[in-house]
Design a protein around this motif. Structure first.
Motif: not given
Length: 283
Positions: A160-178, A275-278
């Motif tokens: 695995l080289e990179e992880f990618h996820v598409f956020l179509a919308t996001n109204t948060y000033e700060h979001l953290r994911f694992r 919409s999530l891929y490596f």
């Protein structure tokens, strides 16, 4: 029922629900170092009750009054802690997690025939948007721990080289994911495959493709199915009334989307692909 009486009745129901809630606060501590365990998760098995600790290991957990279920405390790279109801009833609020010993493998440097490839869906468009967030709520911490992902099927050994996820919308000033990877057990995510905490942080309402560089983690997948998920760890607490984010998904007969409301809730599955891929190197 007249409108005013109906409104009063609804208010009384909400007030009663709030009064029936027990809020406990405490810290999660590393047994070896005595330091806090940041972003540890707390959850009641197979129930929609849980939260995530902050950077300093502090947590605030909202429980129904009279709860008699076991609480599970966990974090990547640590053993799970099972907290019995009598322990909570006795007032214990600080929980300790033991770090798991990591066995370092011998690294043999050799030239392999590998080529770049993709694993997952790299299309930003979808049939619908999978929505998550805290819109309409005064609290957001009981949403933390939500997890969402998909089944992936590498056909050969994959790096695995990179992880990618598409956020179509996001109204948060700060979001953290694992980022989590799981072995497949009975069609659901099972054993955790990652031993290091891999996080994605989005600021200033960032949307579009979000990326994590995975090269420092040296992650390999065998030629067998695996679940990849993102877990919501944190967001800002101010003005939560219009806060949400979304991920595009397509309807597909065989691909499986998985979701659960917190770290110990039951998984649900859906015949879709997000919409999530490596980006990977594969043999």
């Amino acid at each position: 029922m007249p409108p005013k009486l109906s409104l009063l009745f609804s208010f009384l129901l909400v007030s009663a629900s709030l009064r029936a809630q027990t809020i406990i606060e405490g810290r999660i501590i590393n047994t070896k170092t005595g330091e806090p365990v940041p972003f540890a998760t707390l959850g009641v098995p197979r129930r929609s009750i849980g939260t995530v600790a902050d950077e300093q290991g502090h947590y605030l957990l909202r429980l129904p009054a009279g709860l008699t279920d076991t609480l599970i405390v966990s974090s990547v790279g640590f053993s799970r802690e099972v907290v019995l109801p009598k322990t909570l009833a006795a007032g214990q609020r600080e929980f300790q997690l033991a770090p798991q010993e990591q066995t370092l493998r011998d690294v043999i440097v050799e030239h392999r025939r590998v080529h770049p490839s993709l694993l997952g869906r790299n299309n930003a468009k979808g049939d619908i948007l999978w929505l998550a967030g805290s819109s309409g709520k005064e609290t957001v911490d009981d949403e933390w721990g939500w997890e969402f992902g998909t089944l992936l099927k590498p056909t050969k050994r994959t790096y695995l080289e990179e992880f990618h996820v598409f956020l179509a919308t996001n109204t948060y000033e700060h979001l953290r994911f694992r980022l989590n990877l799981y072995a497949v057990e009975q069609g659901r995510p099972g054993r955790v495959l990652v031993t290091r905490d891999i996080q994605l942080i989005c600021t200033n309402k960032e949307h579009g493709w979000q990326t994590i560089d995975l090269r420092p983690y040296a992650l390999e997948l065998e030629a067998q199915p695996v679940f990849a998920t993102i877990q919501w760890l944190q967001s800002e607490k101010k003005d939560p009334w219009d806060k949400y984010f979304s991920i595009p998904v397509t309807r597909q007969a065989k691909q499986v989307v998985v979701e659960r409301e917190n770290s110990e809730a039951a998984w649900t599955t859906h015949p879709m692909q997000p919409s999530l891929y490596f980006t990977v190197m594969t043999e």
